[in-house]
Motif scaffolding. Sequence first.
Motif, PDB file in Angstrom:
ATOM      1  N   ALA A   1       0.829  -1.212   0.000  1.00  0.00           N
ATOM      2  CA  ALA A   1       0.000   0.000   0.000  1.00  0.00           C
ATOM      3  C   ALA A   1       0.865   1.265   0.000  1.00  0.00           C
ATOM      4  O   ALA A   1       0.459   2.312  -0.510  1.00  0.00           O
ATOM      5  CB  ALA A   1      -0.926  -0.006   1.208  1.00  0.00           C
TER       6      ALA A   1
ATOM      7  N   TYR B   1       0.784  -6.483  -5.692  1.00  0.00           N
ATOM      8  CA  TYR B   1       0.345  -7.235  -4.518  1.00  0.00           C
ATOM      9  C   TYR B   1       0.621  -8.728  -4.684  1.00  0.00           C
ATOM     10  O   TYR B   1       1.006  -9.398  -3.739  1.00  0.00           O
ATOM     11  CB  TYR B   1      -1.159  -7.023  -4.271  1.00  0.00           C
TER      12      TYR B   1
ATOM     13  N   LEU C   1      -8.789   3.353  -2.048  1.00  0.00           N
ATOM     14  CA  LEU C   1      -7.868   4.444  -1.754  1.00  0.00           C
ATOM     15  C   LEU C   1      -7.853   5.531  -2.815  1.00  0.00           C
ATOM     16  O   LEU C   1      -7.750   6.702  -2.498  1.00  0.00           O
ATOM     17  CB  LEU C   1      -6.450   3.897  -1.564  1.00  0.00           C
TER      18      LEU C   1
ATOM     19  N   ILE D   1       1.346   2.962  -3.342  1.00  0.00           N
ATOM     20  CA  ILE D   1       0.184   3.420  -4.105  1.00  0.00           C
ATOM     21  C   ILE D   1       0.311   4.872  -4.573  1.00  0.00           C
ATOM     22  O   ILE D   1       0.041   5.161  -5.740  1.00  0.00           O
ATOM     23  CB  ILE D   1      -1.119   3.147  -3.317  1.00  0.00           C
TER      24      ILE D   1
ATOM     25  N   ASN E   1      -8.039  -2.448  -2.029  1.00  0.00           N
ATOM     26  CA  ASN E   1      -7.252  -1.298  -1.564  1.00  0.00           C
ATOM     27  C   ASN E   1      -7.165  -0.209  -2.617  1.00  0.00           C
ATOM     28  O   ASN E   1      -7.368   0.966  -2.326  1.00  0.00           O
ATOM     29  CB  ASN E   1      -5.832  -1.743  -1.212  1.00  0.00           C
TER      30      ASN E   1
END
Lengths: 276, 258
Positions: free
Chosen positions: A132, A156, A224, A135, A220
């Motif tokens: 994460a 991931y 996000l 990102i 995610n």
Amino acid sequence: MGTAQRDATAKIVSGASWGQALSRHPGAVQILVAFFLILCWEAVGRTSRFAILPPLSGIMQGWWNILFTRRAAGGTIGTLPENLLLSGQALVAGGGLALPSGILLGTLMARYRKVEYLFDFYINAFMSAPTAAFIPIIVVLFGLGFTARVVVIFLYSFFVVCVNTSTGIRHVDRSLVEMARSFGATERQLFWKIMIPGAVPLIMAGIRLGIGRAVKGVINAEALFAIVGLGGMVMLYGNSFDMEKLYAVIFTIVALAYVLMKSVHLIEKRLTRWQE
Amino acid sequence: MIDIRNIVKLYKKQEDGRPVEFYALKGFSLRIENHEFLSIIGPSGCGKTTLLKMVDGLIPWDEGEILIDGRSVSGPGPDRGMVFQNFALLPWVDVIANVGFGLELRGVKAEQREAVVLEYIRAVGLDGFEHHYPRQLSGGMQQRVGLARALAVDPKILLLDEPFGSVDAQTRRLLQHDLIRLWERSQKTAIFVTHDMEEAIYLSDRVALMRPRPGSVQEVLKVSLPRPRNEEIKKEKSFVDLKEYLWEQLKGMQLPKS
């Protein structure tokens, strides 16, 4: 024999048969436990004054609603089937890139020392790092669209597949390699007839973990930065405290992850039946 | 004929952080005639398995020469078939595929190898287990698969590396009996590595006794017992005397503690 005593005996007998029935049908136990949890949830949901735990019946209602509605308090987002499709597309694209390339690089690392020296450090660093964290950089590089989500899913799931493949090939029983050499195996035969089949258990475990991580990646990314798909629905309904719909989306995600895991696990079991 | 001439094998290992060299084999010489059954016996760690794998072409050596019918060994070849101590069966395929593996590697198509494979499965007494996986078989049966796999490629030379070392005593005797029967029928050349004296004498035409570190041949003993052999010969005086003699020799060969 007195009545009380007979009752006690009957209780013991019925208790024992209950235990036997449960141990003979573990599936029945799971169903009973699930039924109990559902009852508890419903009871707490109906009696509690907090919106944080809506009753299951309300969640079912919310689930029915998001099958058709596009409106949310905080904005507009597609229906559940539409978003399931969006997430599914990203998942298929990201996973479809990560699995084969992970297996390929893992294989090359196991076979060629130079490739291993080149990549080993980075692969292990990336695998243990929280994905994460990357990102924001991915957003800068690839924007907020489909490509960025696919890249996130890729990052991931790629590394665990790669590491498992390379470990699986490297740890194939040396005595089998020696045996094949003794019977005149060429390098190509060694690879296809010993290394790859021997590594299948670890490669399949890597694929299973990789797909699990891909599901985390897609949610995610969508939650996000993309605000689309199932992750987007989580964000939107979560921010507007629409708890019935939020739980409906969460349950859908859990079910999706479970079905994916279970199907890979079935394939895995079939391919590694010789191991039991 | 297999002619092993003055083989030297130097191993380097780390001891207390310093590289130490030692001779696994030094001046090892031995000749094995065609159609002969020869056992190599010696204390564990004397290098007998290493030597067998050199004859198979799996392990390189530093000095000397191994000639098979005048040609120098440079790698594994179709004239040799090996039976491994730990069986080395492919766990992911059944008995048929395991027995046929050597033929498969040589590019023999599945339909063409089936008859041969079934013949050798029958020869080692595994009919009825064709579709079993290795994990479903006992140790003795697994080694029967290993033996059938080596025989199926029809090598001139059979190399056996303590093949019955990890099965129980009864199974071991049955396997010895079956091996001797199969070998007497095929008349292949066989080199059999073992640390079991009775097994070595029972099976062999000659027994090569090895001494350890550096490994070399101490003595080659001729076993003048008639063939075909059966368990009865184990009671004969010449058998018992030979076994006693071997034991006297082996007893004195304690390995230096390492």
